[in-house]
Design a protein around this motif. Structure first.
Motif, PDB file in Angstrom:
ATOM      1  N   GLU A   1       0.836  -1.207   0.000  1.00 19.55           N
ATOM      2  CA  GLU A   1       0.000   0.000   0.000  1.00 19.55           C
ATOM      3  C   GLU A   1       0.871   1.257   0.000  1.00 19.55           C
ATOM      4  N   ILE A   2       1.994   1.196   0.712  1.00 19.61           N
ATOM      5  CA  ILE A   2       2.928   2.335   0.714  1.00 19.61           C
ATOM      6  C   ILE A   2       3.474   2.565  -0.693  1.00 19.61           C
ATOM      7  N   ILE A   3       3.804   1.468  -1.371  1.00 16.30           N
ATOM      8  CA  ILE A   3       4.316   1.568  -2.751  1.00 16.30           C
ATOM      9  C   ILE A   3       3.265   2.210  -3.657  1.00 16.30           C
ATOM     10  N   GLU A   4       2.020   1.732  -3.499  1.00 14.69           N
ATOM     11  CA  GLU A   4       0.936   2.235  -4.355  1.00 14.69           C
ATOM     12  C   GLU A   4       0.678   3.720  -4.097  1.00 14.69           C
ATOM     13  N   LYS A   5       0.610   4.123  -2.819  1.00  8.28           N
ATOM     14  CA  LYS A   5       0.261   5.509  -2.493  1.00  8.28           C
ATOM     15  C   LYS A   5       1.400   6.480  -2.759  1.00  8.28           C
ATOM     16  N   SER A   6       2.631   6.010  -2.609  1.00 11.12           N
ATOM     17  CA  SER A   6       3.775   6.904  -2.820  1.00 11.12           C
ATOM     18  C   SER A   6       4.099   7.073  -4.304  1.00 11.12           C
ATOM     19  N   GLY A   7       3.795   6.028  -5.099  1.00 12.16           N
ATOM     20  CA  GLY A   7       4.126   6.060  -6.505  1.00 12.16           C
ATOM     21  C   GLY A   7       5.589   5.789  -6.804  1.00 12.16           C
ATOM     22  N   PHE A   8       6.346   5.390  -5.751  1.00 14.11           N
ATOM     23  CA  PHE A   8       7.765   5.095  -5.917  1.00 14.11           C
ATOM     24  C   PHE A   8       7.958   3.615  -6.257  1.00 14.11           C
ATOM     25  N   PRO A   9       9.035   3.269  -6.938  1.00 14.33           N
ATOM     26  CA  PRO A   9       9.333   1.862  -7.221  1.00 14.33           C
ATOM     27  C   PRO A   9       9.532   1.076  -5.917  1.00 14.33           C
ATOM     28  N   ALA A  10       9.212  -0.216  -5.976  1.00 15.97           N
ATOM     29  CA  ALA A  10       9.304  -1.059  -4.792  1.00 15.97           C
ATOM     30  C   ALA A  10      10.697  -1.057  -4.157  1.00 15.97           C
ATOM     31  N   PRO A  11      11.786  -1.193  -4.918  1.00 11.87           N
ATOM     32  CA  PRO A  11      13.117  -1.185  -4.300  1.00 11.87           C
ATOM     33  C   PRO A  11      13.416   0.129  -3.571  1.00 11.87           C
ATOM     34  N   MET A  12      12.950   1.250  -4.155  1.00 12.88           N
ATOM     35  CA  MET A  12      13.180   2.552  -3.538  1.00 12.88           C
ATOM     36  C   MET A  12      12.420   2.657  -2.212  1.00 12.88           C
ATOM     37  N   VAL A  13      11.180   2.168  -2.212  1.00 11.07           N
ATOM     38  CA  VAL A  13      10.375   2.198  -0.987  1.00 11.07           C
ATOM     39  C   VAL A  13      11.023   1.343   0.099  1.00 11.07           C
ATOM     40  N   ALA A  14      11.465   0.150  -0.279  1.00 10.87           N
ATOM     41  CA  ALA A  14      12.092  -0.744   0.695  1.00 10.87           C
ATOM     42  C   ALA A  14      13.338  -0.110   1.310  1.00 10.87           C
ATOM     43  N   GLY A  15      14.175   0.486   0.464  1.00  7.45           N
ATOM     44  CA  GLY A  15      15.389   1.116   0.955  1.00  7.45           C
ATOM     45  C   GLY A  15      15.095   2.322   1.829  1.00  7.45           C
ATOM     46  N   THR A  16      14.089   3.120   1.442  1.00  6.82           N
ATOM     47  CA  THR A  16      13.740   4.317   2.212  1.00  6.82           C
ATOM     48  C   THR A  16      13.155   3.940   3.569  1.00  6.82           C
ATOM     49  N   LEU A  17      12.329   2.894   3.603  1.00  7.26           N
ATOM     50  CA  LEU A  17      11.757   2.442   4.873  1.00  7.26           C
ATOM     51  C   LEU A  17      12.867   1.979   5.828  1.00  7.26           C
ATOM     52  N   THR A  18      13.867   1.316   5.294  1.00 15.79           N
ATOM     53  CA  THR A  18      14.988   0.875   6.119  1.00 15.79           C
ATOM     54  C   THR A  18      15.713   2.073   6.730  1.00 15.79           C
ATOM     55  N   ILE A  19      15.930   3.101   5.909  1.00 15.28           N
ATOM     56  CA  ILE A  19      16.600   4.316   6.401  1.00 15.28           C
ATOM     57  C   ILE A  19      15.748   4.995   7.475  1.00 15.28           C
ATOM     58  N   LEU A  20      14.441   5.099   7.234  1.00 17.18           N
ATOM     59  CA  LEU A  20      13.542   5.731   8.191  1.00 17.18           C
ATOM     60  C   LEU A  20      13.487   4.951   9.510  1.00 17.18           C
ATOM     61  N   GLU A  21      13.554   3.625   9.392  1.00 20.34           N
ATOM     62  CA  GLU A  21      13.545   2.803  10.614  1.00 20.34           C
ATOM     63  C   GLU A  21      14.825   3.037  11.410  1.00 20.34           C
TER      64      GLU A  21
END
Length: 364
Positions: free
Chosen positions: A327-347
């Motif tokens: 859902e984060i990928i869908e709402k952000s419009g960012f590619p899945a790898p970018m979302v995964a990497g950004t979530l890791t940084i935010l965590e």
């Protein structure tokens, strides 16, 4: 208190008489030592004492009392009898205060400003987050947070206070030397260092179900008010709310998802007149405590301080309700790898937190 009197209090505690019965004995004979020096005929003059109770009093001193003396020293536990000047005044006000308290840690004058936070052991991430946030904010304003050391909301409440550098008190439904639940060992150690772990039960008392309802009267009794955060219709948290009402304490409740049965107890309390609470400010206002101009400490990094636009976008999508990665990928419009990497940084920055089910929430 000399060792002879201490032994007598420990011995009286080991009898596990009803609190009002034990108090009547102490009042009738003038102290715990005199209780055990009384004859059977003299004991019969105490109306509250049953024949079974008299038999217990007349038994020889159990060997466990000597072991109890050692444990007080080994575990750093203080025994506070109801006659002591440092016995909590608010507990003396309740119908049946314990005759002794076993305390790991210490009680202070600041504990007179205490609020209890209790709720479901099977709490949702929403419930845990709200309980932790409100606890943190109240503790940050100098209030002591009281709870029962159980899984779920209790644990979140204690941790919130500790994160804020505040005081918290845990009342146990077992002996103060018994770690229950086992996974909270380190939590109890932390509580004892910056607050108190307390029990009215003797050393070694197991966490039997019947011990928890009477424990709840102490959680509410020592507090100015009790916040119920996520509770089904039949729960120990509602028992605590009932004690609070009987004791003249304020009752607060946090609303939640109407489709989740774990919120029905809170909604019922609100319908019955409990104060609806969304933040620490609601409780402070109800208690007539000036929160002052200083806002509660912000423990997670504000979104505005994030320099990366992708991080700000993804963080702004999240709340205290879990959101699936898809859902984060869908709402952000960012590619899945970018979302995964950004979530890791935010965590890593403490802005978001991963929860079961491949989902994320905003961190406190």
């Amino acid at each position: 208190m000399d060792e002879r009197e201490l032994r007598a209090w420990l011995r009286l505690s080991r009898l596990e008489l009803q609190p009002r019965t034990a108090a009547a004995l102490v009042q009738r004979f003038g102290g715990p030592e005199a209780v055990f020096e009384a004859s059977e005929a003299e004991l019969e003059s105490v109306e509250q004492l049953t024949a079974q109770g008299r038999a217990k009093v007349l038994e020889p001193m159990p060997a466990a009392v000597e072991r109890d003396l050692q444990l007080l020293d080994e575990l750093g536990v203080t025994l506070i009898p109801i006659t002591a000047s440092n016995y909590p005044e608010k507990l003396k006000e309740i119908y049946d205060p314990p005759v002794v308290l076993y305390v790991r840690g210490c009680l202070t004058e600041s504990d007179k400003l205490a609020v209890a936070i209790v709720g479901s052991r099977r709490a949702t991430m929403y419930g845990l987050s709200v309980a932790g946030r409100i606890s943190r904010d109240l503790a940050g304003r100098g209030l002591t947070i009281v709870s029962g050391g159980a899984r779920g909301i209790d644990t979140a409440a204690h941790k919130g206070a500790l994160v804020a550098g505040g005081r918290t008190i845990a009342f146990l439904g077992c002996g103060v030397d018994v770690i229950y639940p086992a996974e909270n060992r380190k939590l109890f150690e932390a509580i004892a260092e910056s607050g108190a772990v307390i029990s009215e039960f003797p050393f070694g008392a197991p966490p039997e179900p019947w011990r928890f309802p009477p424990r709840n009267r102490l959680i509410s009794g020592i507090s100015m008010g009790v916040l119920i955060c996520q509770s089904p219709e039949a729960s120990g948290a509602l028992i605590t709310a009932g004690y609070a009402a009987e004791q003249g304490r304020d009752v607060y409740a946090v609303p939640g998802n109407v489709d989740d049965e774990r919120n029905r107890g809170c909604h019922g309390l609100i319908k019955d007149g409990a104060k609806l609470v969304e933040s620490a400010e609601d409780i402070l206002q109800e208690l007539g405590i000036d929160g002052g101009d200083d806002a509660p400490r912000q423990l997670s990094l504000p979104i505005e301080s994030l320099s990366d636009e992708r991080e700000r976008t993804i963080a702004s999508l999240l709340s205290l309700e879990p959101m699936l990665v898809d859902e984060i990928i869908e709402k952000s419009g960012f590619p899945a790898p970018m979302v995964a990497g950004t979530l890791t940084i935010l965590e890593m920055k403490g802005v978001v937190k991963r929860v079961p089910g491949n989902a994320y929430v905003r961190a406190l």
